[in-house]
Scaffold this active site. Structure first.
Site, PDB file in Angstrom:
ATOM      1  N   ASP A  31       0.908  -1.150   0.049  1.00  0.00           N
ATOM      2  CA  ASP A  31       0.111  -0.006  -0.007  1.00  0.00           C
ATOM      3  C   ASP A  31       0.837   1.260  -0.231  1.00  0.00           C
ATOM      4  O   ASP A  31       0.634   2.210  -0.564  1.00  0.00           O
ATOM      5  CB  ASP A  31      -0.828   0.026   1.160  1.00  0.00           C
ATOM      6  CG  ASP A  31      -1.913  -0.951   1.296  1.00  0.00           C
ATOM      7  OD1 ASP A  31      -1.990  -1.749   0.099  1.00  0.00           O
ATOM      8  OD2 ASP A  31      -2.757  -1.090   2.163  1.00  0.00           O
ATOM      9  N   LEU A  80     -35.817 -11.199 -16.091  1.00  0.00           N
ATOM     10  CA  LEU A  80     -35.533 -12.681 -16.084  1.00  0.00           C
ATOM     11  C   LEU A  80     -36.807 -13.563 -15.681  1.00  0.00           C
ATOM     12  O   LEU A  80     -37.374 -13.058 -14.503  1.00  0.00           O
ATOM     13  CB  LEU A  80     -34.366 -13.360 -15.187  1.00  0.00           C
ATOM     14  CG  LEU A  80     -33.160 -12.853 -15.611  1.00  0.00           C
ATOM     15  CD1 LEU A  80     -31.918 -13.127 -14.453  1.00  0.00           C
ATOM     16  CD2 LEU A  80     -32.830 -13.640 -16.771  1.00  0.00           C
ATOM     17  N   GLU A 108     -24.850 -19.010 -12.934  1.00  0.00           N
ATOM     18  CA  GLU A 108     -24.183 -17.968 -12.393  1.00  0.00           C
ATOM     19  C   GLU A 108     -24.890 -17.650 -11.005  1.00  0.00           C
ATOM     20  O   GLU A 108     -26.281 -18.093 -10.842  1.00  0.00           O
ATOM     21  CB  GLU A 108     -24.226 -16.752 -13.304  1.00  0.00           C
ATOM     22  CG  GLU A 108     -23.652 -17.095 -14.693  1.00  0.00           C
ATOM     23  CD  GLU A 108     -24.152 -16.067 -15.821  1.00  0.00           C
ATOM     24  OE1 GLU A 108     -24.369 -15.033 -15.502  1.00  0.00           O
ATOM     25  OE2 GLU A 108     -23.727 -16.694 -17.091  1.00  0.00           O
ATOM     26  N   LYS A 110     -27.272 -15.099  -8.930  1.00  0.00           N
ATOM     27  CA  LYS A 110     -27.994 -14.106  -9.355  1.00  0.00           C
ATOM     28  C   LYS A 110     -27.764 -12.811  -8.184  1.00  0.00           C
ATOM     29  O   LYS A 110     -28.138 -13.041  -7.089  1.00  0.00           O
ATOM     30  CB  LYS A 110     -29.533 -14.306  -9.205  1.00  0.00           C
ATOM     31  CG  LYS A 110     -30.444 -13.020  -9.668  1.00  0.00           C
ATOM     32  CD  LYS A 110     -31.683 -13.854  -9.776  1.00  0.00           C
ATOM     33  CE  LYS A 110     -32.530 -12.675 -10.458  1.00  0.00           C
ATOM     34  NZ  LYS A 110     -32.770 -11.491  -9.677  1.00  0.00           N
ATOM     35  N   ASP A 112     -27.743  -9.761  -6.077  1.00  0.00           N
ATOM     36  CA  ASP A 112     -28.862  -8.917  -5.704  1.00  0.00           C
ATOM     37  C   ASP A 112     -28.328  -7.517  -5.285  1.00  0.00           C
ATOM     38  O   ASP A 112     -28.080  -6.919  -4.361  1.00  0.00           O
ATOM     39  CB  ASP A 112     -29.329  -9.220  -3.988  1.00  0.00           C
ATOM     40  CG  ASP A 112     -30.739  -9.115  -3.987  1.00  0.00           C
ATOM     41  OD1 ASP A 112     -31.431  -8.156  -4.797  1.00  0.00           O
ATOM     42  OD2 ASP A 112     -31.278  -9.129  -2.740  1.00  0.00           O
ATOM     43  N   TYR A 213     -21.300  -9.870 -15.887  1.00  0.00           N
ATOM     44  CA  TYR A 213     -21.612 -11.206 -16.155  1.00  0.00           C
ATOM     45  C   TYR A 213     -22.190 -11.270 -17.770  1.00  0.00           C
ATOM     46  O   TYR A 213     -22.962 -12.212 -18.228  1.00  0.00           O
ATOM     47  CB  TYR A 213     -22.708 -11.805 -15.327  1.00  0.00           C
ATOM     48  CG  TYR A 213     -23.972 -10.768 -15.164  1.00  0.00           C
ATOM     49  CD1 TYR A 213     -24.875 -10.439 -16.042  1.00  0.00           C
ATOM     50  CD2 TYR A 213     -24.043 -10.156 -13.734  1.00  0.00           C
ATOM     51  CE1 TYR A 213     -26.031  -9.504 -15.636  1.00  0.00           C
ATOM     52  CE2 TYR A 213     -24.878  -9.250 -13.495  1.00  0.00           C
ATOM     53  CZ  TYR A 213     -25.863  -8.817 -14.553  1.00  0.00           C
ATOM     54  OH  TYR A 213     -26.756  -8.017 -14.112  1.00  0.00           O
ATOM     55  N   LYS A 300     -34.668 -18.686  -8.147  1.00  0.00           N
ATOM     56  CA  LYS A 300     -34.925 -17.914  -6.951  1.00  0.00           C
ATOM     57  C   LYS A 300     -34.942 -18.649  -5.784  1.00  0.00           C
ATOM     58  O   LYS A 300     -35.481 -19.761  -5.317  1.00  0.00           O
ATOM     59  CB  LYS A 300     -36.276 -17.269  -6.816  1.00  0.00           C
ATOM     60  CG  LYS A 300     -36.396 -16.053  -7.999  1.00  0.00           C
ATOM     61  CD  LYS A 300     -35.741 -14.931  -7.663  1.00  0.00           C
ATOM     62  CE  LYS A 300     -36.512 -13.991  -6.959  1.00  0.00           C
ATOM     63  NZ  LYS A 300     -35.899 -12.588  -6.720  1.00  0.00           N
ATOM     64  N   CYS A 392     -42.522  -0.551  34.892  1.00  0.00           N
ATOM     65  CA  CYS A 392     -42.077  -1.862  34.674  1.00  0.00           C
ATOM     66  C   CYS A 392     -43.374  -2.543  34.145  1.00  0.00           C
ATOM     67  O   CYS A 392     -44.250  -2.616  34.864  1.00  0.00           O
ATOM     68  CB  CYS A 392     -41.702  -2.521  35.581  1.00  0.00           C
ATOM     69  SG  CYS A 392     -41.274  -4.482  35.337  1.00  0.00           S
ATOM     70  N   CYS A 395     -44.232  -5.214  36.798  1.00  0.00           N
ATOM     71  CA  CYS A 395     -44.250  -5.181  38.356  1.00  0.00           C
ATOM     72  C   CYS A 395     -44.861  -3.599  38.648  1.00  0.00           C
ATOM     73  O   CYS A 395     -45.100  -3.493  39.742  1.00  0.00           O
ATOM     74  CB  CYS A 395     -43.130  -5.477  39.148  1.00  0.00           C
ATOM     75  SG  CYS A 395     -41.641  -4.387  38.938  1.00  0.00           S
ATOM     76  N   CYS A 408     -35.420  -2.367  35.364  1.00  0.00           N
ATOM     77  CA  CYS A 408     -36.428  -2.298  36.343  1.00  0.00           C
ATOM     78  C   CYS A 408     -35.647  -2.585  37.437  1.00  0.00           C
ATOM     79  O   CYS A 408     -34.918  -3.741  37.578  1.00  0.00           O
ATOM     80  CB  CYS A 408     -37.439  -3.344  36.384  1.00  0.00           C
ATOM     81  SG  CYS A 408     -38.368  -3.749  37.685  1.00  0.00           S
ATOM     82  N   CYS A 414     -40.089  -8.162  41.470  1.00  0.00           N
ATOM     83  CA  CYS A 414     -40.156  -8.214  39.943  1.00  0.00           C
ATOM     84  C   CYS A 414     -40.284  -9.718  39.606  1.00  0.00           C
ATOM     85  O   CYS A 414     -39.113 -10.216  39.443  1.00  0.00           O
ATOM     86  CB  CYS A 414     -39.506  -7.189  39.171  1.00  0.00           C
ATOM     87  SG  CYS A 414     -39.886  -7.230  37.663  1.00  0.00           S
TER      88      CYS A 414
HETATM   89  P1  AMP Z   1     -35.258  -9.303 -12.096  1.00  0.00           P
HETATM   90  O1  AMP Z   1     -35.207  -8.145 -11.962  1.00  0.00           O
HETATM   91  O2  AMP Z   1     -35.755 -10.061 -10.952  1.00  0.00           O
HETATM   92  O3  AMP Z   1     -36.283 -10.026 -13.295  1.00  0.00           O
HETATM   93  O4  AMP Z   1     -33.952 -10.253 -12.541  1.00  0.00           O
HETATM   94  C1  AMP Z   1     -33.234  -9.628 -13.538  1.00  0.00           C
HETATM   95  C2  AMP Z   1     -31.884  -9.038 -13.231  1.00  0.00           C
HETATM   96  O5  AMP Z   1     -31.250  -9.899 -12.431  1.00  0.00           O
HETATM   97  C3  AMP Z   1     -31.219  -8.197 -13.892  1.00  0.00           C
HETATM   98  O6  AMP Z   1     -31.721  -7.127 -14.334  1.00  0.00           O
HETATM   99  C4  AMP Z   1     -29.778  -8.349 -13.273  1.00  0.00           C
HETATM  100  O7  AMP Z   1     -29.803  -6.963 -12.571  1.00  0.00           O
HETATM  101  C5  AMP Z   1     -29.724  -9.292 -12.270  1.00  0.00           C
HETATM  102  N1  AMP Z   1     -28.826 -10.312 -12.341  1.00  0.00           N
HETATM  103  C6  AMP Z   1     -28.038 -10.664 -11.256  1.00  0.00           C
HETATM  104  N2  AMP Z   1     -27.239 -11.450 -11.562  1.00  0.00           N
HETATM  105  C7  AMP Z   1     -27.339 -11.781 -12.729  1.00  0.00           C
HETATM  106  C8  AMP Z   1     -26.777 -12.837 -13.690  1.00  0.00           C
HETATM  107  N3  AMP Z   1     -25.736 -13.401 -13.586  1.00  0.00           N
HETATM  108  N4  AMP Z   1     -27.149 -12.702 -15.061  1.00  0.00           N
HETATM  109  C9  AMP Z   1     -28.162 -11.996 -15.457  1.00  0.00           C
HETATM  110  N5  AMP Z   1     -28.771 -11.129 -14.560  1.00  0.00           N
HETATM  111  C10 AMP Z   1     -28.257 -10.915 -13.256  1.00  0.00           C
HETATM  112 ZN    ZN Z   2     -40.326  -5.032  37.447  1.00  0.00          ZN
END
Ligand code: AMP
Ligand code: ZN
Length: 648
Positions: A31, A80, A108, A110, A112, A213, A300, A392, A395, A408, A414
């Protein structure tokens, strides 16, 4: 070399190092060296007034923008299709097989987070756009520029649009929340909020990441499959997501199971797996519905977080008198279980999370049995604030507020406190009285008037026989167990007293430090604070307890009843007998707590800071100010090697 060439070279080097650090997670310089080169670049940029388009100095975040511009995606983004079970996945494949016979699939994560599409032209990062409605998104270039792992220049020179998921790592979220006034509820909102912040410097503070991806559009090169797309992304230095090629749908399902098992150990949130037909020619043949591609599906997982309504908040009184709020929820399914209640640690927690009666909250399944409320998500007319209690609920006694928790202080009267204390007193790590459950404790209190633990030792068989469900055998067994518990150790005894903030480890530390009950009883604040890991709050709790009416009666009562407390084993002949030892720095062959245990076993006492009373300092790597202090006071200092030598 002229100055611009010099700057070019610095930018290239720094980007190379950043790639190894942020994308490959494998730094190739320290670093410190990085910072030196970086500072040199900053100086040159200031002197020349030139900033290269891919300079790493752009990542600190630029000027505040006034609004997000709309941008049309070159290639439309789709949602999707979703499945939730093995059966539904096979069903999805059957639909595909009607049209084509794919050569395999990629599986892959998914992620979030939020979709981001990045455009590069001539090898330069041009812009980043959110998904928006799939056709038009918002320009968030200034925000994405702050993300350390995003390359600002790539080897590929044609126009290309790549897709990834912007996210905040869970470790980053935790780090951020440690000092945040307003904690962030979850990683997805945290990332989305940061990207939608008009001030890129704020975005930069969240240390976001993008995992790529997809290649949505490319000019001048033909990609044939999802695997090739990943190759392309890697070659161009993008951080790529998890992807496994599977020859058939059974292998796909196996991979999904593996992902489901390990998803909790990942440093980011995923809410499923995405299955995609690998070959692009089959994809073309399958095409799209108006919402999603027919060639991909999201599997899912069961939700880890869900929203529901807080119907009420009730307060539980614990054995130390502490009140813990518990939210009663409209029942919801979460990770395969029905959730009806969730903890809200204390009154301050309720305020921080802005929870009101009747509002909607986000709930997460944690490792504990009772899930946790992350925060309010929606309010409705008539939602009521949760007022701080003044009495409390068990009590009616007035409450004490220590600025975080409510207590308390009616120790004697109590009921939940009394019953909780009796149950704790009897528990396995305390006095270990078998057969004294919470239920029994309640009966003993209600029917026989037991208030203090020592009153257990005065119970007779005739007393117990009066209780419902107690026949001769059960009564005898309980009396025997109570008698047997009279011989105990100092550590168990201290733990059994149910002093606030004193758990098993602290009880054991106290026993080791002072050796006998008399010495613990007469310990001063100063002495207590010297013990490693003992702070103000614990020290106060101990002094308050032994100074209180209740504490005095409890201790005396137990001793009068014939409880024999064996002092801590002090190994007078041990190798550290009579030593007051302080550790500083980290040891390489064992952890600090292991080392401390060894010292204690050999008759030594551990202190947390160096004072005149210290007789020995053990110094490891990266030592701090403790060492200076020891030198000043002329206290003997030994290193790890000598420490191990002495133990031998
Ligand atoms: P949904 O919005 O629930 O219909 O899912 C589609 C969304 O999944 C896409 O817009 C992506 O942002 C997300 N996503 C996350 N991982 C992946 C992946 N490996 N391939 C494609 N979409 C993905
Ligand atoms: Zn008490």
């Amino acid at each position: 070399m002229d100055v611009l060439e010099k700057m070019r070279e610095l930018v290239n080097k720094l980007n190379e190092y950043a790639y190894h650090y942020y994308v490959l997670d494998n730094p190739i310089i320290s670093d410190k060296e990085y910072d030196e080169l970086y500072d040199r670049l900053v100086t040159l940029e200031r002197e020349t007034g030139v900033v290269m388009s891919d300079s790493p100095t752009k990542k600190v975040g630029g000027e505040i923008i006034t609004a997000f511009k709309s941008v049309t995606h070159r290639s439309r983004l789709y949602s999707l299709d979703k499945v939730k079970s093995e059966g539904e996945l096979y069903e999805w494949e059957r639909r595909i097989l009607k049209a084509v016979r794919p050569d395999g699939y990629t599986v892959e994560y998914k992620y979030d987070g939020l979709t981001l599409v990045l455009t590069y032209e001539g090898g330069q990062f041009m812009r980043a756009v959110t998904r928006g409605n799939g056709i038009v998104g918002e320009d968030v270039t200034a925000q994405v520029l702050t993300i350390k792992s995003v390359p600002l220049s790539i080897p590929f020179k044609g126009a290309v649009e790549v897709q990834g998921e912007g996210l905040m790592r869970l470790s980053e979220l935790k780090r951020y929340n440690e000092t945040a006034i307003e904690p962030l509820k979850n990683a997805r909102n945290a990332a989305a909020g940061a990207i939608r912040n008009l001030d890129p410097k704020e975005t930069a503070k969240r240390n976001l990441d993008i995992i790529f991806y997809g290649v949505n559009y490319i000019e001048g090169e033909r990609l044939e499959s999802q695997q090739q797309a990943f190759e392309f992304l890697k070659k161009n230095r993008f951080r790529t997501g998890h992807h496994v090629f599977c020859g058939d749908i059974k292998a796909v399902m196996d991979e999904i199971r593996k992902i489901d098992e390990k998803r909790h150990s990942l440093d980011f949130m995923i809410d499923g797996a995405v299955v995609k037909v690998n070959s692009f020619s089959y994809r073309e043949a399958l095409g799209y519905t108006d919402k999603f591609p027919r060639w991909a599906v999201a599997y899912k997982f069961e939700a880890e977080e869900i929203t529901t309504i807080v119907e009420d908040v009730v307060w539980n009184v614990g054995r130390t008198g502490k009140l813990t709020p518990l939210a009663l929820l409209s029942p919801v399914e979460l990770s395969g279980a029905t959730v009806r209640r969730a903890t809200l640690n204390n009154y301050i927690d309720i305020q921080r999370k802005k929870v009101k009666k009747g509002c909607r909250v986000l709930v997460r399944r944690s490792n504990d049995v009772i899930p946790e409320i992350l925060g309010a998500t929606e309010y409705f007319p008539g939602n009521e604030e949760i007022a701080i209690l003044s009495k409390c609920p068990a009590c009616g006694f007035g409450l004490h507020f220590d600025s975080i928790n409510l207590f308390c202080q009616n120790y004697y009267g109590c009921e939940p406190q009394i019953v909780g204390r009796l149950e704790h007193f009897a528990s396995k790590d305390a006095m270990d009285i078998e057969g004294l459950s919470e239920m029994t404790a309640l009966q003993l209190h209600r029917e026989l008037g037991v208030h203090y633990p020592h009153e257990l030792y005065h119970l007779t068989e005739a007393d117990l026989l009066r209780l419902e469900g107690f026949k001769e055998k059960k009564s005898r067994n309980l009396l025997d167990a109570i008698q047997k518990s009279k011989d105990t150790t100092l550590e168990r005894f201290l733990y059994a007293l149910a002093i606030s903030n004193i758990g098993r480890k602290s009880a054991s530390d106290l026993a080791n430090r002072f050796g006998t009950l008399e010495k613990v009883l007469s310990a001063t604040a100063e002495q207590l604070l010297e013990i490693e890991d003992f702070g103000e709050i614990m020290t106060r709790s101990i002094l308050d307890f032994f100074g209180s009416e209740y504490g005095k009666i409890a201790v005396k009562g137990l001793l009068d009843a014939g409880v024999r407390v064996k002092g801590a084993e002090v190994n007078a002949g041990g190798k550290f007998a009579g030593e007051a030892v302080v550790f500083t720095g980290s040891l390489s062959s064992l952890t600090r707590s292991e080392a401390q245990q060894l010292v204690r076993r050999e008759g030594g006492v551990i202190f947390q800071s160096v004072s005149k009373k210290t007789t020995l300092v053990v110094a490891g790597e990266d030592v701090g100010s403790k060492l200076d202090k020891a030198r000043q006071l002329g206290i003997k200092v030994i290193g790890e090697a000598e420490f191990l030598e002495r133990l031998r």
